[in-house]
Design a protein around this motif. Structure first.
Motif, short mmCIF file in Angstrom:
data_model
loop_
_atom_site.label_atom_id
_atom_site.label_comp_id
_atom_site.label_asym_id
_atom_site.label_seq_id
_atom_site.Cartn_x
_atom_site.Cartn_y
_atom_site.Cartn_z
N LYS A 1 24.85 -3.15 -36.82
CA LYS A 1 23.66 -3.99 -36.99
C LYS A 1 23.37 -4.83 -35.75
CE LYS A 1 25.11 -5.71 -40.96
NZ LYS A 1 25.12 -6.49 -42.23
N GLU A 2 24.41 -5.22 -35.07
CA GLU A 2 24.23 -5.97 -33.83
C GLU A 2 23.53 -5.12 -32.78
OE1 GLU A 2 27.13 -7.58 -30.26
OE2 GLU A 2 27.83 -7.79 -32.33
N LYS A 3 23.83 -3.82 -32.80
CA LYS A 3 23.27 -2.91 -31.80
C LYS A 3 21.86 -2.45 -32.16
CE LYS A 3 23.96 -0.20 -28.12
NZ LYS A 3 24.43 -0.63 -26.80
N VAL A 4 21.63 -2.07 -33.42
CA VAL A 4 20.36 -1.44 -33.79
C VAL A 4 19.53 -2.26 -34.78
CG1 VAL A 4 21.19 0.87 -33.31
CG2 VAL A 4 21.47 -0.06 -35.60
N GLY A 5 20.02 -3.43 -35.17
CA GLY A 5 19.26 -4.27 -36.09
C GLY A 5 19.60 -4.01 -37.55
N GLU A 6 18.85 -4.66 -38.41
CA GLU A 6 19.07 -4.49 -39.84
C GLU A 6 18.53 -3.14 -40.31
OE1 GLU A 6 20.68 -6.41 -42.03
OE2 GLU A 6 21.24 -7.78 -40.40
N PRO A 7 19.21 -2.49 -41.25
CA PRO A 7 18.75 -1.18 -41.73
C PRO A 7 17.44 -1.26 -42.49
CG PRO A 7 20.54 -2.00 -43.10
CD PRO A 7 20.44 -2.93 -41.93
N THR A 8 16.67 -0.18 -42.40
CA THR A 8 15.42 -0.09 -43.15
C THR A 8 15.70 0.05 -44.64
OG1 THR A 8 14.47 1.06 -41.24
CG2 THR A 8 13.22 1.11 -43.30
N SER A 9 16.73 0.83 -44.96
CA SER A 9 17.12 1.02 -46.35
C SER A 9 18.62 1.29 -46.41
CB SER A 9 16.35 2.18 -46.98
OG SER A 9 16.66 3.40 -46.33
N VAL A 10 19.20 0.99 -47.57
CA VAL A 10 20.63 1.22 -47.78
C VAL A 10 20.81 1.93 -49.11
CG1 VAL A 10 22.89 0.18 -48.08
CG2 VAL A 10 21.29 -0.80 -46.43
N SER A 11 21.50 3.06 -49.09
CA SER A 11 21.80 3.81 -50.31
C SER A 11 23.28 3.65 -50.62
CB SER A 11 21.45 5.29 -50.13
OG SER A 11 21.85 6.05 -51.25
N ILE A 12 23.59 3.44 -51.90
CA ILE A 12 24.98 3.24 -52.32
C ILE A 12 25.46 4.48 -53.07
CG2 ILE A 12 26.54 1.82 -53.70
CD1 ILE A 12 24.64 -0.52 -53.27
N SER A 13 26.65 4.95 -52.74
CA SER A 13 27.19 6.15 -53.38
C SER A 13 27.48 5.88 -54.85
CB SER A 13 28.47 6.59 -52.67
OG SER A 13 29.48 5.60 -52.80
N PRO A 14 27.47 6.93 -55.68
CA PRO A 14 27.73 6.75 -57.12
C PRO A 14 29.03 6.03 -57.43
CG PRO A 14 26.81 8.92 -56.72
CD PRO A 14 27.08 8.32 -55.37
N ASP A 15 30.06 6.22 -56.60
CA ASP A 15 31.33 5.53 -56.87
C ASP A 15 31.38 4.15 -56.21
OD1 ASP A 15 31.62 6.10 -54.20
OD2 ASP A 15 33.39 7.38 -54.43
N GLN A 16 30.28 3.78 -55.53
CA GLN A 16 30.11 2.47 -54.89
C GLN A 16 31.08 2.21 -53.74
OE1 GLN A 16 30.29 -0.47 -58.05
NE2 GLN A 16 28.33 0.18 -58.91
N LEU A 17 31.72 3.25 -53.24
CA LEU A 17 32.67 3.09 -52.14
C LEU A 17 32.02 3.30 -50.77
CD1 LEU A 17 35.82 4.92 -53.58
CD2 LEU A 17 35.41 2.45 -53.42
N LYS A 18 30.86 3.94 -50.76
CA LYS A 18 30.20 4.24 -49.49
C LYS A 18 28.76 3.71 -49.50
CE LYS A 18 32.80 8.54 -48.81
NZ LYS A 18 32.68 10.00 -48.61
N ARG A 19 28.27 3.45 -48.29
CA ARG A 19 26.87 3.06 -48.13
C ARG A 19 26.26 3.85 -46.99
NH1 ARG A 19 26.43 -3.48 -49.34
NH2 ARG A 19 27.47 -3.37 -51.38
N LEU A 20 25.01 4.20 -47.17
CA LEU A 20 24.28 4.94 -46.15
C LEU A 20 23.15 4.05 -45.65
CD1 LEU A 20 23.18 8.64 -46.32
CD2 LEU A 20 21.64 6.89 -45.46
N ALA A 21 23.26 3.64 -44.41
CA ALA A 21 22.27 2.75 -43.80
C ALA A 21 21.32 3.55 -42.92
CB ALA A 21 22.96 1.66 -42.99
N SER A 22 20.03 3.47 -43.21
CA SER A 22 19.02 4.18 -42.44
C SER A 22 18.26 3.21 -41.54
CB SER A 22 18.03 4.89 -43.37
OG SER A 22 18.69 5.81 -44.20
#
Length: 206
Positions: A140-161
């Motif tokens: 986030k320091e390098k590219v800024g805040e994500p446009t959207s964040v998806s959370i995996s069904p088991d809630q262990l992973k996040r996908l930041a776009s």
């Protein structure tokens, strides 16, 4: 520092000591030292400038030799047949030389929507100087805040776009585990309950 680098550095130091001992009465070592220092500083500055240029932030349209918007036939021509593919053909996975999953391509209607590096080598591939193991804070320091964040069904992973740069980072335990590029015009890349249950790697929706 690795063993090889340590041996090389030690050899250089010993060589300089021996050279100084044999030439201290004939050479102007102060001038030699200053010249070497200036050259070292110049080389370091050039290396830093090149690194900054290579890691500059720009919108990405190609990753691992595959361009967004490419057709299925283009990907097959460049990479060959996939080592694994989903039943509907929307997800292709290519292995590395050690037969470990390395590259994942997502298609939308036979067009490349996203390209992800799913290997585990930090130095093999990077995006803006960010790669496997990079903290979410540094991303986030390098590219800024994500446009959207998806959370995996088991809630262990996040996908930041990051739509502005066409890049995505998949994170676990607050560190990058996968990353790549995507085409925002074809919709976001998100975790899919169905793909997750089927064991698709890494369980993404087309």
């Amino acid at each position: 520092m690795g063993l090889g680098a340590g041996i090389l550095l030690s050899a250089m130091v010993i060589g300089l000591v021996l050279l100084y001992g044999q030439t201290r009465d004939r050479w102007r070592w102060k001038k030699v030292f200053l010249t070497a220092l200036v050259v070292t500083v110049i080389i370091a500055c050039v290396a830093w400038a090149y690194s900054e240029y290579e890691n500059r932030i720009t919108a990405q349209s190609e990753f691992l030799s595959i361009s967004l918007g490419s057709k299925v036939s283009d990907v097959r021509f460049i990479k060959g047949n996939p080592d694994m593919a989903s039943m509907d053909g929307g997800v292709w996975i290519f292995n590395d030389s050690n037969k470990k999953a390395e590259l994942l391509v997502l298609f939308r209607d036979t067009v490349v929507k996203a390209v992800l590096y799913i290997g585990d080598c930090f130095y093999c591939n990077q995006m803006f100087g960010l790669g496997i193991g990079t903290s979410y804070e540094k991303v986030k320091e390098k590219v800024g805040e994500p446009t959207s964040v998806s959370i995996s069904p088991d809630q262990l992973k996040r996908l930041a776009s990051f739509e502005k740069w066409n890049v995505v980072f998949i994170l676990k335990e607050n560190k990058v585990i996968n990353f790549g590029i995507y085409d925002p015009k074809l919709g976001p890349v998100v975790f899919s309950e169905r793909a997750w249950n089927l064991g698709s790697n890494p369980g993404l929706q087309i």
